[in-house]
Design a protein around this motif. Structure first.
Motif, PDB file in Angstrom:
ATOM      1  N   HIS A 130      -6.979  33.947  -5.795  1.00 33.85           N
ATOM      2  CA  HIS A 130      -7.734  33.007  -6.630  1.00 33.85           C
ATOM      3  C   HIS A 130      -9.233  33.276  -6.552  1.00 33.85           C
ATOM      4  O   HIS A 130      -9.936  33.235  -7.572  1.00 33.85           O
ATOM      5  CB  HIS A 130      -7.416  31.564  -6.230  1.00 33.85           C
ATOM      6  CG  HIS A 130      -6.059  31.118  -6.677  1.00 33.85           C
ATOM      7  ND1 HIS A 130      -5.806  30.653  -7.946  1.00 33.85           N
ATOM      8  CD2 HIS A 130      -4.881  31.088  -6.020  1.00 33.85           C
ATOM      9  CE1 HIS A 130      -4.529  30.338  -8.063  1.00 33.85           C
ATOM     10  NE2 HIS A 130      -3.936  30.599  -6.899  1.00 33.85           N
ATOM     11  N   GLN A 131      -9.713  33.560  -5.347  1.00 30.61           N
ATOM     12  CA  GLN A 131     -11.139  33.842  -5.185  1.00 30.61           C
ATOM     13  C   GLN A 131     -11.537  35.152  -5.862  1.00 30.61           C
ATOM     14  O   GLN A 131     -12.636  35.260  -6.414  1.00 30.61           O
ATOM     15  CB  GLN A 131     -11.527  33.834  -3.704  1.00 30.61           C
ATOM     16  CG  GLN A 131     -11.386  32.482  -3.032  1.00 30.61           C
ATOM     17  CD  GLN A 131     -12.199  31.384  -3.703  1.00 30.61           C
ATOM     18  OE1 GLN A 131     -13.187  31.625  -4.384  1.00 30.61           O
ATOM     19  NE2 GLN A 131     -11.762  30.151  -3.510  1.00 30.61           N
ATOM     20  N   ASN A 175     -12.036  34.412  -9.377  1.00 33.72           N
ATOM     21  CA  ASN A 175     -13.373  33.840  -9.542  1.00 33.72           C
ATOM     22  C   ASN A 175     -14.437  34.928  -9.516  1.00 33.72           C
ATOM     23  O   ASN A 175     -15.369  34.920 -10.321  1.00 33.72           O
ATOM     24  CB  ASN A 175     -13.664  32.819  -8.437  1.00 33.72           C
ATOM     25  CG  ASN A 175     -12.908  31.529  -8.624  1.00 33.72           C
ATOM     26  OD1 ASN A 175     -12.485  31.174  -9.721  1.00 33.72           O
ATOM     27  ND2 ASN A 175     -12.717  30.802  -7.534  1.00 33.72           N
ATOM     28  N   LEU A 176     -14.301  35.855  -8.573  1.00 31.71           N
ATOM     29  CA  LEU A 176     -15.269  36.948  -8.447  1.00 31.71           C
ATOM     30  C   LEU A 176     -15.304  37.777  -9.727  1.00 31.71           C
ATOM     31  O   LEU A 176     -16.368  38.092 -10.257  1.00 31.71           O
ATOM     32  CB  LEU A 176     -14.908  37.815  -7.240  1.00 31.71           C
ATOM     33  CG  LEU A 176     -15.962  38.766  -6.690  1.00 31.71           C
ATOM     34  CD1 LEU A 176     -15.577  39.183  -5.285  1.00 31.71           C
ATOM     35  CD2 LEU A 176     -16.199  39.959  -7.543  1.00 31.71           C
ATOM     36  N   GLY A 192     -14.431  36.791 -12.686  1.00 34.05           N
ATOM     37  CA  GLY A 192     -15.033  35.958 -13.721  1.00 34.05           C
ATOM     38  C   GLY A 192     -16.542  35.944 -13.617  1.00 34.05           C
ATOM     39  O   GLY A 192     -17.258  35.998 -14.625  1.00 34.05           O
ATOM     40  N   GLU A 193     -17.036  35.865 -12.395  1.00 33.89           N
ATOM     41  CA  GLU A 193     -18.486  35.886 -12.181  1.00 33.89           C
ATOM     42  C   GLU A 193     -19.088  37.206 -12.658  1.00 33.89           C
ATOM     43  O   GLU A 193     -20.142  37.217 -13.294  1.00 33.89           O
ATOM     44  CB  GLU A 193     -18.795  35.662 -10.703  1.00 33.89           C
ATOM     45  CG  GLU A 193     -20.273  35.613 -10.395  1.00 33.89           C
ATOM     46  CD  GLU A 193     -20.571  35.165  -8.982  1.00 33.89           C
ATOM     47  OE1 GLU A 193     -21.537  35.699  -8.417  1.00 33.89           O
ATOM     48  OE2 GLU A 193     -19.873  34.284  -8.450  1.00 33.89           O
ATOM     49  N   GLU A 236     -22.390  31.945 -11.616  1.00 33.17           N
ATOM     50  CA  GLU A 236     -21.842  31.914 -10.257  1.00 33.17           C
ATOM     51  C   GLU A 236     -20.517  31.161 -10.260  1.00 33.17           C
ATOM     52  O   GLU A 236     -20.458  30.001 -10.639  1.00 33.17           O
ATOM     53  CB  GLU A 236     -22.805  31.223  -9.290  1.00 33.17           C
ATOM     54  CG  GLU A 236     -22.268  31.160  -7.879  1.00 33.17           C
ATOM     55  CD  GLU A 236     -23.142  30.340  -6.939  1.00 33.17           C
ATOM     56  OE1 GLU A 236     -22.877  30.390  -5.724  1.00 33.17           O
ATOM     57  OE2 GLU A 236     -24.054  29.647  -7.408  1.00 33.17           O
ATOM     58  N   LEU A 237     -19.459  31.843  -9.855  1.00 31.45           N
ATOM     59  CA  LEU A 237     -18.140  31.219  -9.700  1.00 31.45           C
ATOM     60  C   LEU A 237     -17.640  31.295  -8.267  1.00 31.45           C
ATOM     61  O   LEU A 237     -16.947  30.401  -7.811  1.00 31.45           O
ATOM     62  CB  LEU A 237     -17.108  31.910 -10.604  1.00 31.45           C
ATOM     63  CG  LEU A 237     -17.080  31.504 -12.067  1.00 31.45           C
ATOM     64  CD1 LEU A 237     -16.121  32.400 -12.850  1.00 31.45           C
ATOM     65  CD2 LEU A 237     -16.679  30.055 -12.220  1.00 31.45           C
ATOM     66  N   LEU A 238     -17.975  32.362  -7.565  1.00 24.91           N
ATOM     67  CA  LEU A 238     -17.530  32.551  -6.184  1.00 24.91           C
ATOM     68  C   LEU A 238     -18.521  31.852  -5.261  1.00 24.91           C
ATOM     69  O   LEU A 238     -19.690  32.220  -5.197  1.00 24.91           O
ATOM     70  CB  LEU A 238     -17.438  34.037  -5.848  1.00 24.91           C
ATOM     71  CG  LEU A 238     -16.877  34.384  -4.477  1.00 24.91           C
ATOM     72  CD1 LEU A 238     -15.406  33.976  -4.374  1.00 24.91           C
ATOM     73  CD2 LEU A 238     -17.019  35.873  -4.215  1.00 24.91           C
ATOM     74  N   LYS A 239     -18.059  30.834  -4.577  1.00 24.78           N
ATOM     75  CA  LYS A 239     -18.931  30.017  -3.730  1.00 24.78           C
ATOM     76  C   LYS A 239     -18.965  30.565  -2.303  1.00 24.78           C
ATOM     77  O   LYS A 239     -18.028  31.215  -1.841  1.00 24.78           O
ATOM     78  CB  LYS A 239     -18.447  28.563  -3.715  1.00 24.78           C
ATOM     79  CG  LYS A 239     -18.304  27.946  -5.098  1.00 24.78           C
ATOM     80  CD  LYS A 239     -19.624  27.874  -5.810  1.00 24.78           C
ATOM     81  CE  LYS A 239     -19.464  27.207  -7.165  1.00 24.78           C
ATOM     82  NZ  LYS A 239     -20.614  27.338  -7.991  1.00 24.78           N
TER      83      LYS A 239
END
Length: 188
Positions: A67-68, A71-72, A74-75, A82-85
């Motif tokens: 999932h992360q 996100n990465l 997508g970022e 910023e999507l990956l926190k």
């Protein structure tokens, strides 16, 4: 969440470009697309690793990693977004500390081998390193947040540790490298 993909074969990439998340089009050989592709490949290899017999805590961790990585990716597909926190880094750090703490100290080099699951974890490690290099290269040409690079660096370390964990899962061990010098001196 609404439906996002209504048509897969759009033919818009037939000209050698691809669309980013901000609707700009870039060449498919661009550093950004390379980084996105390497992250996607890494996610696919983790999906393959998930087909193996794994401890429940490792399986849960790897699903979260997938999932992360999405996100990465997508970022990377939306410049400046910023999507990956940074909290995702803490999950990897905690997992590294937990799993590495259960392993014997490594005193020799090991080969990327052993069980099929461990070997696939090593493939994930090497693809993570390539994805990291791609993100670093992208960061030389364009602005990129720090978290994706840091996440990939930690993830490659984690995959190394998980390979060692998976080799021990059924009583196995690491596959140690035997240098020519060690062989001459009668080493293991």
């Amino acid at each position: 969440m609404g439906k996002r993909l209504t048509q897969i074969a759009t033919r818009t990439g037939d000209d050698g470009t691809t669309g980013l998340g901000d609707n700009t089009r870039v060449p498919k050989h661009s550093a950004r697309v390379q980084a996105m592709g390497d992250v996607d490949e890494l996610n696919s290899h983790i999906g393959l690793l998930l087909c193996e017999k794994l401890p429940d805590e490792v399986r849960t961790l790897l699903v979260e990693v997938q999932h992360q990585l999405f996100n990465l990716g997508g970022e990377l597909s939306i410049p400046g977004f910023e999507l990956l926190k940074t909290e995702a880094l803490a999950v990897l750090d905690d997992a590294l500390a937990l799993h590495n703490g259960r392993l014997p100290k490594l005193e020799e080099f090991i080969l990327p081998a052993g069980t099929r699951a461990a070997s696939q974890a090593h493939v994930c490690r090497t693809v993570a390193r390539r994805a990291e290099r791609s993100v670093v290269a992208l960061g030389q040409a364009e602005a990129v947040n720090d978290t994706p690079r840091r996440y990939l660096n930690r993830l490659s370390d984690l995959m190394f540790v998980l390979a060692r964990v998976l080799n021990r899962m059924d009583g196995g061990d690491d596959v140690y490298w035997k240098s020519e010098r060690m062989a001459r001196e009668g080493g293991a």
